[in-house]
Design a protein around this motif. Structure first.
Motif, PDB file in Angstrom:
ATOM      1  N   LEU A 135       2.359   1.870   8.397  1.00 43.32           N
ATOM      2  CA  LEU A 135       1.634   2.414   7.256  1.00 43.32           C
ATOM      3  C   LEU A 135       0.231   1.825   7.159  1.00 43.32           C
ATOM      4  O   LEU A 135      -0.741   2.537   6.876  1.00 43.32           O
ATOM      5  CB  LEU A 135       2.412   2.145   5.967  1.00 43.32           C
ATOM      6  CG  LEU A 135       3.790   2.810   5.882  1.00 43.32           C
ATOM      7  CD1 LEU A 135       4.570   2.271   4.695  1.00 43.32           C
ATOM      8  CD2 LEU A 135       3.659   4.318   5.786  1.00 43.32           C
ATOM      9  N   LEU A 136       0.112   0.520   7.417  1.00 41.77           N
ATOM     10  CA  LEU A 136      -1.198  -0.125   7.385  1.00 41.77           C
ATOM     11  C   LEU A 136      -2.094   0.387   8.509  1.00 41.77           C
ATOM     12  O   LEU A 136      -3.303   0.576   8.321  1.00 41.77           O
ATOM     13  CB  LEU A 136      -1.040  -1.640   7.475  1.00 41.77           C
ATOM     14  CG  LEU A 136      -0.455  -2.321   6.234  1.00 41.77           C
ATOM     15  CD1 LEU A 136      -0.089  -3.764   6.540  1.00 41.77           C
ATOM     16  CD2 LEU A 136      -1.444  -2.261   5.079  1.00 41.77           C
ATOM     17  N   ASN A 137      -1.508   0.628   9.665  1.00 37.92           N
ATOM     18  CA  ASN A 137      -2.287   1.163  10.791  1.00 37.92           C
ATOM     19  C   ASN A 137      -2.832   2.554  10.496  1.00 37.92           C
ATOM     20  O   ASN A 137      -3.840   2.967  11.072  1.00 37.92           O
ATOM     21  CB  ASN A 137      -1.435   1.207  12.059  1.00 37.92           C
ATOM     22  CG  ASN A 137      -1.181  -0.174  12.644  1.00 37.92           C
ATOM     23  OD1 ASN A 137      -1.931  -1.117  12.371  1.00 37.92           O
ATOM     24  ND2 ASN A 137      -0.118  -0.316  13.411  1.00 37.92           N
ATOM     25  N   CYS A 138      -2.139   3.269   9.589  1.00 38.32           N
ATOM     26  CA  CYS A 138      -2.601   4.600   9.187  1.00 38.32           C
ATOM     27  C   CYS A 138      -3.533   4.549   7.975  1.00 38.32           C
ATOM     28  O   CYS A 138      -3.928   5.594   7.452  1.00 38.32           O
ATOM     29  CB  CYS A 138      -1.409   5.483   8.853  1.00 38.32           C
ATOM     30  SG  CYS A 138      -0.429   5.953  10.296  1.00 38.32           S
ATOM     31  N   GLY A 139      -3.850   3.355   7.514  1.00 43.94           N
ATOM     32  CA  GLY A 139      -4.782   3.222   6.399  1.00 43.94           C
ATOM     33  C   GLY A 139      -4.153   3.001   5.047  1.00 43.94           C
ATOM     34  O   GLY A 139      -4.854   2.922   4.039  1.00 43.94           O
ATOM     35  N   GLY A 140      -2.812   2.890   4.985  1.00 40.95           N
ATOM     36  CA  GLY A 140      -2.146   2.681   3.706  1.00 40.95           C
ATOM     37  C   GLY A 140      -2.145   3.939   2.852  1.00 40.95           C
ATOM     38  O   GLY A 140      -2.559   5.018   3.278  1.00 40.95           O
ATOM     39  N   PHE A 141      -1.668   3.794   1.639  1.00 36.75           N
ATOM     40  CA  PHE A 141      -1.582   4.931   0.724  1.00 36.75           C
ATOM     41  C   PHE A 141      -2.956   5.291   0.180  1.00 36.75           C
ATOM     42  O   PHE A 141      -3.778   4.415  -0.117  1.00 36.75           O
ATOM     43  CB  PHE A 141      -0.643   4.612  -0.439  1.00 36.75           C
ATOM     44  CG  PHE A 141       0.808   4.561  -0.050  1.00 36.75           C
ATOM     45  CD1 PHE A 141       1.607   5.695  -0.139  1.00 36.75           C
ATOM     46  CD2 PHE A 141       1.382   3.379   0.407  1.00 36.75           C
ATOM     47  CE1 PHE A 141       2.950   5.649   0.218  1.00 36.75           C
ATOM     48  CE2 PHE A 141       2.723   3.326   0.763  1.00 36.75           C
ATOM     49  CZ  PHE A 141       3.510   4.469   0.671  1.00 36.75           C
ATOM     50  N   ASP A 142      -3.208   6.580   0.029  1.00 36.90           N
ATOM     51  CA  ASP A 142      -4.451   7.074  -0.567  1.00 36.90           C
ATOM     52  C   ASP A 142      -4.387   6.830  -2.066  1.00 36.90           C
ATOM     53  O   ASP A 142      -3.588   7.445  -2.775  1.00 36.90           O
ATOM     54  CB  ASP A 142      -4.601   8.570  -0.266  1.00 36.90           C
ATOM     55  CG  ASP A 142      -5.937   9.139  -0.756  1.00 36.90           C
ATOM     56  OD1 ASP A 142      -6.556   8.537  -1.649  1.00 36.90           O
ATOM     57  OD2 ASP A 142      -6.348  10.193  -0.243  1.00 36.90           O
ATOM     58  N   GLU A 143      -5.230   5.946  -2.568  1.00 38.12           N
ATOM     59  CA  GLU A 143      -5.149   5.527  -3.963  1.00 38.12           C
ATOM     60  C   GLU A 143      -5.738   6.546  -4.926  1.00 38.12           C
ATOM     61  O   GLU A 143      -5.709   6.339  -6.141  1.00 38.12           O
ATOM     62  CB  GLU A 143      -5.801   4.161  -4.130  1.00 38.12           C
ATOM     63  CG  GLU A 143      -5.072   3.071  -3.345  1.00 38.12           C
ATOM     64  CD  GLU A 143      -5.576   1.661  -3.624  1.00 38.12           C
ATOM     65  OE1 GLU A 143      -6.537   1.516  -4.412  1.00 38.12           O
ATOM     66  OE2 GLU A 143      -4.997   0.712  -3.062  1.00 38.12           O
ATOM     67  N   SER A 144      -6.263   7.653  -4.411  1.00 35.40           N
ATOM     68  CA  SER A 144      -6.733   8.729  -5.294  1.00 35.40           C
ATOM     69  C   SER A 144      -5.621   9.737  -5.583  1.00 35.40           C
ATOM     70  O   SER A 144      -5.832  10.689  -6.346  1.00 35.40           O
ATOM     71  CB  SER A 144      -7.927   9.454  -4.657  1.00 35.40           C
ATOM     72  OG  SER A 144      -7.533  10.194  -3.512  1.00 35.40           O
ATOM     73  N   LEU A 145      -4.440   9.528  -4.978  1.00 32.72           N
ATOM     74  CA  LEU A 145      -3.323  10.455  -5.145  1.00 32.72           C
ATOM     75  C   LEU A 145      -2.161   9.768  -5.851  1.00 32.72           C
ATOM     76  O   LEU A 145      -2.141   8.549  -6.005  1.00 32.72           O
ATOM     77  CB  LEU A 145      -2.847  10.966  -3.778  1.00 32.72           C
ATOM     78  CG  LEU A 145      -3.856  11.716  -2.913  1.00 32.72           C
ATOM     79  CD1 LEU A 145      -3.237  12.077  -1.570  1.00 32.72           C
ATOM     80  CD2 LEU A 145      -4.383  12.954  -3.620  1.00 32.72           C
ATOM     81  N   GLY A 146      -1.176  10.578  -6.260  1.00 32.55           N
ATOM     82  CA  GLY A 146       0.068  10.048  -6.800  1.00 32.55           C
ATOM     83  C   GLY A 146       0.045   9.800  -8.292  1.00 32.55           C
ATOM     84  O   GLY A 146      -0.958  10.050  -8.975  1.00 32.55           O
ATOM     85  N   PRO A 147       1.169   9.300  -8.847  1.00 35.11           N
ATOM     86  CA  PRO A 147       1.270   9.013 -10.275  1.00 35.11           C
ATOM     87  C   PRO A 147       0.147   8.098 -10.753  1.00 35.11           C
ATOM     88  O   PRO A 147      -0.176   7.103 -10.126  1.00 35.11           O
ATOM     89  CB  PRO A 147       2.637   8.320 -10.388  1.00 35.11           C
ATOM     90  CG  PRO A 147       3.427   8.907  -9.262  1.00 35.11           C
ATOM     91  CD  PRO A 147       2.448   9.080  -8.135  1.00 35.11           C
ATOM     92  N   GLY A 148      -0.437   8.480 -11.894  1.00 33.14           N
ATOM     93  CA  GLY A 148      -1.596   7.758 -12.418  1.00 33.14           C
ATOM     94  C   GLY A 148      -2.905   8.357 -11.960  1.00 33.14           C
ATOM     95  O   GLY A 148      -3.963   8.015 -12.493  1.00 33.14           O
ATOM     96  N   GLN A 149      -2.850   9.261 -10.960  1.00 37.53           N
ATOM     97  CA  GLN A 149      -4.058   9.930 -10.463  1.00 37.53           C
ATOM     98  C   GLN A 149      -3.803  11.444 -10.492  1.00 37.53           C
ATOM     99  O   GLN A 149      -3.896  12.048 -11.534  1.00 37.53           O
ATOM    100  CB  GLN A 149      -4.384   9.441  -9.048  1.00 37.53           C
ATOM    101  CG  GLN A 149      -4.573   7.931  -8.941  1.00 37.53           C
ATOM    102  CD  GLN A 149      -5.756   7.426  -9.743  1.00 37.53           C
ATOM    103  OE1 GLN A 149      -6.765   8.109  -9.882  1.00 37.53           O
ATOM    104  NE2 GLN A 149      -5.629   6.218 -10.287  1.00 37.53           N
ATOM    105  N   THR A 150      -3.460  12.032  -9.340  1.00 34.16           N
ATOM    106  CA  THR A 150      -3.125  13.455  -9.299  1.00 34.16           C
ATOM    107  C   THR A 150      -1.682  13.720  -9.671  1.00 34.16           C
ATOM    108  O   THR A 150      -1.286  14.872  -9.828  1.00 34.16           O
ATOM    109  CB  THR A 150      -3.354  14.025  -7.884  1.00 34.16           C
ATOM    110  OG1 THR A 150      -2.506  13.328  -6.964  1.00 34.16           O
ATOM    111  CG2 THR A 150      -4.807  13.871  -7.459  1.00 34.16           C
ATOM    112  N   GLU A 151      -0.864  12.666  -9.757  1.00 35.59           N
ATOM    113  CA  GLU A 151       0.574  12.725 -10.033  1.00 35.59           C
ATOM    114  C   GLU A 151       1.401  13.175  -8.832  1.00 35.59           C
ATOM    115  O   GLU A 151       2.597  12.908  -8.765  1.00 35.59           O
ATOM    116  CB  GLU A 151       0.893  13.651 -11.231  1.00 35.59           C
ATOM    117  CG  GLU A 151       0.198  13.253 -12.518  1.00 35.59           C
ATOM    118  CD  GLU A 151       0.567  11.851 -12.989  1.00 35.59           C
ATOM    119  OE1 GLU A 151       1.708  11.438 -12.762  1.00 35.59           O
ATOM    120  OE2 GLU A 151      -0.286  11.185 -13.587  1.00 35.59           O
TER     121      GLU A 151
END
Length: 266
Positions: A135-151
Motif C-alpha cells: 500500500l505504501l509503495n502505491c502511495g497510501g490512501f488518497d486523503e481527499s477521498l472516503g469518510p470525512g471527505q467524499t464519503e
C-alpha cells in the motif's frame, strides 16, 4: 494485534481499547485531522511491514474469516496479492423493496458470483486485506477521498492502484463478516445523500472539455436545468420510486457538477 484508529475530536475508542487489553494485544492510534484515510495512513506509517486486515467498527467477524486471513498472511505473497471476502448483512429493519436496486453492496451484502473473475472485483472496505508495504509503495490512501471527505471511493481507488502495480486480487470464499445496517443507513434520505457524494467522486475522476461558464462546462447548466424540471414534475407523482429516482438523478448530477471545475484539472 488489533489496531483501533480513530480520527477527529473524539477519543471514545480509547476506553474500548483499554478495556480489552487484558484479552488481546491492542494498539490505539488517534489522528486529530478528520477523515478515515488520514487515520489509515497513520496505521500504514506505524506498521509499515504488517499484513493488515481492514474491517469497520460495525462488523461481526466469523471464526472462518480469521482463519482465512491467517492463511493469507502465512502465504506471505508480498508484492503479488491482496485479499477480500464476502459480506453478510445484519439489518435492523429491511428497506422498502423498490429501494433495493439503489442500495450499495455494503447494505445489500456481497459475495463473488460463480464464474465471476476476481480481477474485476473491488473488495468492500469492511472486509479486505493487504500488506502495508504494498500500500505504501502505491502511495497510501488518497486523503481527499472516503469518510470525512467524499464519503466514498477510497478503497476502490487504492485497490485500483494495487492492480495497476501488478498485484492480483484474491477472493477468500470463507472470509465472511457481517455488517450491521441500522435503518437510517438504508433509508431513501441516506441513499440520496450517497448519490450526491457519488456524483462528487465522478466529478473528480473525469476530465471534461469544451466551452465553460464559471469554470464548469456550459452544457452542465443546461443538463442541471433539465434534471431540476424532471424533479419538480415528479413531485406530483403517486409512485414513490418515481419521485425518488428524479431526486437521485438530480443530486448525483449536482454532486458531479460541484467537483467539475475545469480549472482544477490539468
Amino acid at each position: 494485534m488489533v489496531v483501533i484508529a480513530e480520527n477527529g475530536g473524539s477519543t471514545e475508542a480509547w476506553t474500548l481499547a483499554d478495556e480489552y487489553r487484558s484479552h488481546c494485544e491492542i494498539d490505539y492510534i488517534h489522528v486529530e485531522k478528520i477523515g478515515k484515510t488520514h487515520a489509515l495512513n497513520a496505521v500504514l506509517d506505524k506498521y509499515c511491514n504488517a499484513f493488515i486486515w481492514f474491517i469497520d467498527d460495525d462488523v461481526r467477524v466469523t471464526r472462518e474469516a480469521v482463519l482465512a486471513y491467517r492463511d493469507a498472511f502465512l502465504a506471505r505473497s508480498i508484492g503479488r496479492e491482496f485479499y477480500g471476502g464476502p459480506l453478510g448483512i445484519d439489518c435492523e429493519r429491511p428497506p422498502e423493496q423498490w429501494l433495493q436496486r439503489y442500495l450499495p453492496r455494503s447494505v445489500t451484502g456481497w459475495k463473488k458470483g460463480a464464474g465471476e473473475d476476481a480481477t474485476n472485483t473491488f473488495f468492500l472496505g469492511a472486509n479486505w486485506a493487504a500488506w502495508a508495504s504494498d500500500l505504501l509503495n502505491c502511495g497510501g490512501f488518497d486523503e481527499s477521498l472516503g469518510p470525512g471527505q467524499t464519503e466514498v471511493g477510497d478503497e476502490e481507488e487504492i485497490q485500483r492502484r494495487l492492480v495497476d502495480a501488478g498485484l492480483k486480487p484474491v477472493y477468500l470464499d470463507f472470509a465472511m463478516v457481517y455488517h450491521w445496517v441500522p435503518h437510517d443507513r438504508c433509508s431513501p434520505k441516506w441513499v440520496l445523500r450517497r448519490a450526491f457524494n457519488l456524483g462528487r467522486l465522478e466529478g473528480r475522476r473525469k476530465d471534461l472539455s469544451g466551452p465553460t461558464l464559471l469554470g464548469r462546462p456550459r452544457w452542465m447548466y443546461r443538463e442541471a436545468g433539465v434534471r431540476m424540471w424532471r424533479w419538480v414534475c415528479s413531485r406530483f407523482a403517486r409512485n414513490p420510486e418515481q419521485r425518488f429516482q428524479a431526486a437521485y438523478e438530480l443530486l448525483f448530477f449536482l454532486g458531479w457538477m460541484l467537483e467539475a471545475k475545469q480549472g482544477d484539472k490539468s
